[in-house]
Design a protein around this motif. Structure first.
Motif, PDB file in Angstrom:
ATOM      1  N   GLU A   2     -14.876 -61.319 108.988  1.00  0.00           N
ATOM      2  CA  GLU A   2     -15.987 -60.739 109.511  1.00  0.00           C
ATOM      3  C   GLU A   2     -15.444 -59.071 110.990  1.00  0.00           C
ATOM      4  O   GLU A   2     -14.268 -60.175 111.335  1.00  0.00           O
ATOM      5  N   ASN A   3     -16.218 -58.418 111.127  1.00  0.00           N
ATOM      6  CA  ASN A   3     -16.617 -57.710 112.250  1.00  0.00           C
ATOM      7  C   ASN A   3     -17.354 -58.547 113.556  1.00  0.00           C
ATOM      8  O   ASN A   3     -18.714 -58.483 113.250  1.00  0.00           O
ATOM      9  N   HIS A   4     -16.588 -58.445 114.675  1.00  0.00           N
ATOM     10  CA  HIS A   4     -17.670 -58.345 115.722  1.00  0.00           C
ATOM     11  C   HIS A   4     -17.780 -57.607 116.853  1.00  0.00           C
ATOM     12  O   HIS A   4     -16.281 -57.087 116.870  1.00  0.00           O
ATOM     13  N   THR A   5     -18.598 -56.983 117.144  1.00  0.00           N
ATOM     14  CA  THR A   5     -18.543 -56.076 118.418  1.00  0.00           C
ATOM     15  C   THR A   5     -19.170 -56.402 119.243  1.00  0.00           C
ATOM     16  O   THR A   5     -20.403 -57.438 119.482  1.00  0.00           O
ATOM     17  N   GLU A   6     -18.394 -56.688 120.635  1.00  0.00           N
ATOM     18  CA  GLU A   6     -19.036 -57.815 122.272  1.00  0.00           C
ATOM     19  C   GLU A   6     -19.628 -55.994 122.939  1.00  0.00           C
ATOM     20  O   GLU A   6     -18.668 -55.236 123.172  1.00  0.00           O
ATOM     21  N   GLY A   7     -20.112 -56.109 123.995  1.00  0.00           N
ATOM     22  CA  GLY A   7     -20.696 -54.558 124.628  1.00  0.00           C
ATOM     23  C   GLY A   7     -21.139 -54.859 126.228  1.00  0.00           C
ATOM     24  O   GLY A   7     -21.551 -56.774 125.970  1.00  0.00           O
ATOM     25  N   THR A   8     -21.272 -54.309 127.006  1.00  0.00           N
ATOM     26  CA  THR A   8     -21.364 -54.341 128.248  1.00  0.00           C
ATOM     27  C   THR A   8     -22.526 -53.719 128.678  1.00  0.00           C
ATOM     28  O   THR A   8     -22.556 -52.367 128.292  1.00  0.00           O
ATOM     29  N   ASP A   9     -23.065 -53.749 129.838  1.00  0.00           N
ATOM     30  CA  ASP A   9     -24.465 -53.404 130.186  1.00  0.00           C
ATOM     31  C   ASP A   9     -24.037 -52.606 131.762  1.00  0.00           C
ATOM     32  O   ASP A   9     -25.222 -52.364 132.638  1.00  0.00           O
ATOM     33  N   GLY A  10     -22.804 -52.417 131.725  1.00  0.00           N
ATOM     34  CA  GLY A  10     -22.633 -52.623 133.530  1.00  0.00           C
ATOM     35  C   GLY A  10     -22.283 -53.154 134.344  1.00  0.00           C
ATOM     36  O   GLY A  10     -22.060 -54.977 133.853  1.00  0.00           O
ATOM     37  N   GLY A  11     -22.798 -52.940 135.598  1.00  0.00           N
ATOM     38  CA  GLY A  11     -22.930 -54.422 136.463  1.00  0.00           C
ATOM     39  C   GLY A  11     -21.339 -55.015 136.583  1.00  0.00           C
ATOM     40  O   GLY A  11     -21.420 -56.581 137.468  1.00  0.00           O
ATOM     41  N   GLY A  12     -20.062 -54.614 136.588  1.00  0.00           N
ATOM     42  CA  GLY A  12     -19.343 -55.565 137.397  1.00  0.00           C
ATOM     43  C   GLY A  12     -17.907 -55.800 136.444  1.00  0.00           C
ATOM     44  O   GLY A  12     -18.057 -54.474 135.172  1.00  0.00           O
ATOM     45  N   PHE A  13     -16.960 -55.850 136.877  1.00  0.00           N
ATOM     46  CA  PHE A  13     -15.806 -56.048 135.483  1.00  0.00           C
ATOM     47  C   PHE A  13     -15.873 -56.973 134.565  1.00  0.00           C
ATOM     48  O   PHE A  13     -16.639 -58.004 135.070  1.00  0.00           O
ATOM     49  N   HIS A  14     -15.962 -56.863 133.641  1.00  0.00           N
ATOM     50  CA  HIS A  14     -15.844 -57.604 132.561  1.00  0.00           C
ATOM     51  C   HIS A  14     -15.175 -57.392 131.474  1.00  0.00           C
ATOM     52  O   HIS A  14     -14.631 -56.275 130.603  1.00  0.00           O
ATOM     53  N   ASN A  15     -15.068 -58.390 130.491  1.00  0.00           N
ATOM     54  CA  ASN A  15     -13.087 -58.626 129.364  1.00  0.00           C
ATOM     55  C   ASN A  15     -14.282 -59.366 129.328  1.00  0.00           C
ATOM     56  O   ASN A  15     -15.131 -60.364 128.486  1.00  0.00           O
ATOM     57  N   VAL A  16     -13.383 -59.426 127.244  1.00  0.00           N
ATOM     58  CA  VAL A  16     -13.610 -60.422 126.356  1.00  0.00           C
ATOM     59  C   VAL A  16     -11.856 -61.319 126.326  1.00  0.00           C
ATOM     60  O   VAL A  16     -11.423 -60.263 125.483  1.00  0.00           O
ATOM     61  N   VAL A  17     -11.790 -62.829 126.427  1.00  0.00           N
ATOM     62  CA  VAL A  17     -10.572 -62.748 125.939  1.00  0.00           C
ATOM     63  C   VAL A  17     -11.235 -64.330 125.242  1.00  0.00           C
ATOM     64  O   VAL A  17     -11.738 -65.381 125.520  1.00  0.00           O
ATOM     65  N   ASP A  18      -9.783 -64.688 123.792  1.00  0.00           N
ATOM     66  CA  ASP A  18     -10.167 -65.453 123.080  1.00  0.00           C
ATOM     67  C   ASP A  18      -9.281 -66.558 124.062  1.00  0.00           C
ATOM     68  O   ASP A  18      -8.633 -66.483 124.917  1.00  0.00           O
ATOM     69  N   ASN A  19      -9.949 -67.664 124.810  1.00  0.00           N
ATOM     70  CA  ASN A  19      -9.653 -69.169 124.903  1.00  0.00           C
ATOM     71  C   ASN A  19      -8.346 -69.635 124.000  1.00  0.00           C
ATOM     72  O   ASN A  19      -6.942 -70.134 124.677  1.00  0.00           O
ATOM     73  N   ASP A  20      -7.547 -69.118 123.143  1.00  0.00           N
ATOM     74  CA  ASP A  20      -6.698 -69.507 122.338  1.00  0.00           C
ATOM     75  C   ASP A  20      -5.634 -68.267 121.849  1.00  0.00           C
ATOM     76  O   ASP A  20      -4.671 -68.634 121.033  1.00  0.00           O
ATOM     77  N   GLY A  21      -6.040 -67.508 122.907  1.00  0.00           N
ATOM     78  CA  GLY A  21      -4.894 -66.550 122.611  1.00  0.00           C
ATOM     79  C   GLY A  21      -5.726 -65.236 121.143  1.00  0.00           C
ATOM     80  O   GLY A  21      -4.369 -64.294 121.005  1.00  0.00           O
ATOM     81  N   ALA A  22      -6.443 -65.520 120.307  1.00  0.00           N
ATOM     82  CA  ALA A  22      -6.234 -64.346 118.929  1.00  0.00           C
ATOM     83  C   ALA A  22      -6.471 -62.599 119.746  1.00  0.00           C
ATOM     84  O   ALA A  22      -6.634 -62.149 118.897  1.00  0.00           O
ATOM     85  N   PHE A  23      -7.716 -62.609 120.558  1.00  0.00           N
ATOM     86  CA  PHE A  23      -8.025 -61.520 120.923  1.00  0.00           C
ATOM     87  C   PHE A  23      -8.104 -61.687 122.259  1.00  0.00           C
ATOM     88  O   PHE A  23      -8.523 -62.744 123.046  1.00  0.00           O
ATOM     89  N   GLU A  24      -8.126 -60.282 122.720  1.00  0.00           N
ATOM     90  CA  GLU A  24      -8.056 -60.114 123.914  1.00  0.00           C
ATOM     91  C   GLU A  24      -8.790 -58.596 124.687  1.00  0.00           C
ATOM     92  O   GLU A  24      -7.883 -57.446 124.124  1.00  0.00           O
ATOM     93  N   SER A  25     -10.081 -57.833 125.399  1.00  0.00           N
ATOM     94  CA  SER A  25     -10.386 -56.591 125.520  1.00  0.00           C
ATOM     95  C   SER A  25      -9.699 -56.830 126.405  1.00  0.00           C
ATOM     96  O   SER A  25      -9.019 -57.109 127.527  1.00  0.00           O
ATOM     97  N   ASP A  26      -9.966 -55.172 127.438  1.00  0.00           N
ATOM     98  CA  ASP A  26      -9.124 -54.693 128.200  1.00  0.00           C
ATOM     99  C   ASP A  26     -10.452 -55.023 129.288  1.00  0.00           C
ATOM    100  O   ASP A  26     -11.229 -54.944 128.947  1.00  0.00           O
TER     101      ASP A  26
END
Length: 64
Positions: A2-26
């Motif tokens: 399954e493919n999943h995409t997360e996005g931001t609408d601005g307003g500060g610094f954001h990232n996406v980090v899996d609690n178990d270490g499976a993925f981490e964005s910039d």
């Protein structure tokens, strides 16, 4: 898979980090930035935005 995409609408610094270490964005600030991850197995994947974790910015992806 399954493919999943997360996005931001601005307003500060954001990232996406899996609690178990499976993925981490910039960490990004630009409006419209996206992070895409393909899940290879079923499960529940909890994640946080580390710059905003203390204020409860978190989410979950359920892959079935």
């Amino acid at each position: 898979m399954e493919n999943h995409t997360e996005g931001t609408d601005g307003g500060g610094f954001h990232n996406v980090v899996d609690n178990d270490g499976a993925f981490e964005s910039d960490t990004v600030q630009e409006e419209g930035s996206e992070f895409e991850y393909t899940f290879d197995s079923e499960g529940v994947y909890k994640y946080v935005c580390t710059p905003h974790e203390v204020i409860g910015m978190k989410g979950v992806v359920v892959v079935s």
